[in-house]
Scaffold this active site. Structure first.
Site, PDB file in Angstrom:
ATOM      1  N   CYS A   1      -8.580  -3.383  -3.659  1.00  0.00           N
ATOM      2  CA  CYS A   1      -7.587  -3.685  -2.605  1.00  0.00           C
ATOM      3  C   CYS A   1      -8.001  -3.826  -1.305  1.00  0.00           C
ATOM      4  O   CYS A   1      -9.148  -4.272  -1.154  1.00  0.00           O
ATOM      5  CB  CYS A   1      -6.756  -2.348  -2.822  1.00  0.00           C
ATOM      6  SG  CYS A   1      -7.350  -0.906  -2.292  1.00  0.00           S
TER       7      CYS A   1
ATOM      8  N   ASN B   1      -9.395   0.353   0.104  1.00  0.00           N
ATOM      9  CA  ASN B   1     -10.057   1.200  -1.178  1.00  0.00           C
ATOM     10  C   ASN B   1      -9.832   3.049  -0.838  1.00  0.00           C
ATOM     11  O   ASN B   1     -10.413   3.719  -1.262  1.00  0.00           O
ATOM     12  CB  ASN B   1     -11.611   0.995  -1.426  1.00  0.00           C
ATOM     13  CG  ASN B   1     -12.265   1.678  -2.557  1.00  0.00           C
ATOM     14  OD1 ASN B   1     -13.297   2.271  -2.575  1.00  0.00           O
ATOM     15  ND2 ASN B   1     -11.609   1.773  -3.412  1.00  0.00           N
TER      16      ASN B   1
ATOM     17  N   CYS C   1      -5.978   3.684  -0.885  1.00  0.00           N
ATOM     18  CA  CYS C   1      -4.683   3.848  -1.596  1.00  0.00           C
ATOM     19  C   CYS C   1      -4.627   3.351  -2.901  1.00  0.00           C
ATOM     20  O   CYS C   1      -4.552   3.985  -4.045  1.00  0.00           O
ATOM     21  CB  CYS C   1      -3.723   3.160  -0.646  1.00  0.00           C
ATOM     22  SG  CYS C   1      -3.601   4.030   0.737  1.00  0.00           S
ATOM     23  N   ARG C   2      -4.537   1.923  -3.009  1.00  0.00           N
ATOM     24  CA  ARG C   2      -4.042   1.246  -4.344  1.00  0.00           C
ATOM     25  C   ARG C   2      -5.322   1.337  -5.480  1.00  0.00           C
ATOM     26  O   ARG C   2      -5.150   1.840  -6.683  1.00  0.00           O
ATOM     27  CB  ARG C   2      -3.507  -0.168  -4.251  1.00  0.00           C
ATOM     28  CG  ARG C   2      -2.053  -0.120  -3.765  1.00  0.00           C
ATOM     29  CD  ARG C   2      -1.835  -1.384  -3.069  1.00  0.00           C
ATOM     30  NE  ARG C   2      -2.855  -1.881  -2.008  1.00  0.00           N
ATOM     31  CZ  ARG C   2      -2.706  -3.011  -1.266  1.00  0.00           C
ATOM     32  NH1 ARG C   2      -2.286  -4.118  -1.893  1.00  0.00           N
ATOM     33  NH2 ARG C   2      -3.640  -3.430  -0.614  1.00  0.00           N
ATOM     34  N   SER C   3      -6.476   0.618  -5.098  1.00  0.00           N
ATOM     35  CA  SER C   3      -7.496   0.763  -5.860  1.00  0.00           C
ATOM     36  C   SER C   3      -8.135   1.911  -6.477  1.00  0.00           C
ATOM     37  O   SER C   3      -8.259   1.746  -7.949  1.00  0.00           O
ATOM     38  CB  SER C   3      -8.697  -0.332  -5.628  1.00  0.00           C
ATOM     39  OG  SER C   3      -9.359   0.018  -4.293  1.00  0.00           O
TER      40      SER C   3
ATOM     41  N   ASP D   1       1.344  -2.872  -0.583  1.00  0.00           N
ATOM     42  CA  ASP D   1       0.386  -1.872   0.029  1.00  0.00           C
ATOM     43  C   ASP D   1       1.211  -0.805   0.420  1.00  0.00           C
ATOM     44  O   ASP D   1       2.324  -1.225   1.245  1.00  0.00           O
ATOM     45  CB  ASP D   1      -0.155  -2.658   1.229  1.00  0.00           C
ATOM     46  CG  ASP D   1      -1.135  -2.085   2.137  1.00  0.00           C
ATOM     47  OD1 ASP D   1      -0.929  -0.859   2.066  1.00  0.00           O
ATOM     48  OD2 ASP D   1      -1.863  -2.521   2.833  1.00  0.00           O
TER      49      ASP D   1
HETATM   50  P1  4NP Z   1      -5.055   0.096   0.174  1.00  0.00           P
HETATM   51  O1  4NP Z   1      -4.362   0.409   1.399  1.00  0.00           O
HETATM   52  O2  4NP Z   1      -5.591  -1.373   0.555  1.00  0.00           O
HETATM   53  O3  4NP Z   1      -4.098   0.176  -0.773  1.00  0.00           O
HETATM   54  O4  4NP Z   1      -6.305   1.133   0.338  1.00  0.00           O
HETATM   55  C1  4NP Z   1      -4.457   0.233   2.674  1.00  0.00           C
HETATM   56  C2  4NP Z   1      -5.353   1.301   3.401  1.00  0.00           C
HETATM   57  C3  4NP Z   1      -5.770   0.918   4.657  1.00  0.00           C
HETATM   58  C4  4NP Z   1      -5.140   0.105   5.323  1.00  0.00           C
HETATM   59  C5  4NP Z   1      -4.461  -0.957   4.814  1.00  0.00           C
HETATM   60  C6  4NP Z   1      -4.027  -0.837   3.332  1.00  0.00           C
HETATM   61  N1  4NP Z   1      -5.556  -0.458   6.766  1.00  0.00           N
HETATM   62  O5  4NP Z   1      -4.957  -1.199   7.337  1.00  0.00           O
HETATM   63  O6  4NP Z   1      -6.177   0.648   7.342  1.00  0.00           O
END
Ligand code: 4NP
Length: 157
Positions: free
Chosen positions: A9, A12, A14-16, A126
């Site tokens: 993702c 790294n 939240c989703r992955s 996201d």
């Molecule tokens: P992820 O979520 O891609 O599912 O881990 C996010 C975590 C942080 C950010 C964006 C998405 N950020 O912009 O910091």
């Protein structure tokens, strides 16, 4: 025979990592942990070394998944050699991975939700800037994708 899968993702956190723990749970339940190697990474570098987002950990814990030991890392070119399958959480992640893919790499590069066609949804949204229900939604989609992925990989083991 061993297959290795990397969930990818943006951050790294939240989703992955959610996909990592859910899929690891399903693989263990199927008794296939000796045959399937699982990891996750982010295309971005902002959160390297951090534990998953507390909201993500809380949502996962409510369904019995422990994410506390995970730490974020960034995907790198070496991952295209190291893993058999790279699964992107959304279209932006997929495009970033396609742009990184070395010439001659024959890694399988897909969207994770290609394994949950019945969901009618292509991307795991996201949840970072949204409300609390975004985290439960991520878990629902990830659990669906994990079932389909396990069935698909079983056929290749
Ligand atoms: P992820 O979520 O891609 O599912 O881990 C996010 C975590 C942080 C950010 C964006 C998405 N950020 O912009 O910091």
């Amino acid at each position: 025979m061993t297959l290795s899968v990397l969930f990818v993702c943006l951050g790294n956190i939240c989703r992955s990592p959610t996909a990592e723990v859910v899929f690891r749970d399903r693989v263990r339940a199927a008794g296939l942990e000796e045959h399937i190697v699982i990891d996750s990474a982010g295309t971005g570098d902002w959160h390297i070394g951090r534990a998953p987002d507390p909201r993500t950990q809380e949502a996962a814990a409510s369904r019995g998944y422990d994410m506390s030991g995970l730490r974020a890392r960034q995907v790198g070119v070496a991952d295209f050699d190291k893993f058999d399958v790279l699964l992107a959480m959304d279209d932006a992640n997929l495009a970033d991975l396609q742009a990184m893919q070395p010439a001659g790499s024959n890694v399988v590069l897909k969207r994770f939700l290609d394994y949950a066609p019945q969901s009618g949804i292509r991307e795991v949204p996201d949840p970072y800037y949204g409300g609390e229900d975004g985290f439960a939604r991520v878990l629902n989609l990830v659990e669906e994708g994990a079932e389909g992925l396990l069935e698909a990989l079983r056929e290749r083991l």
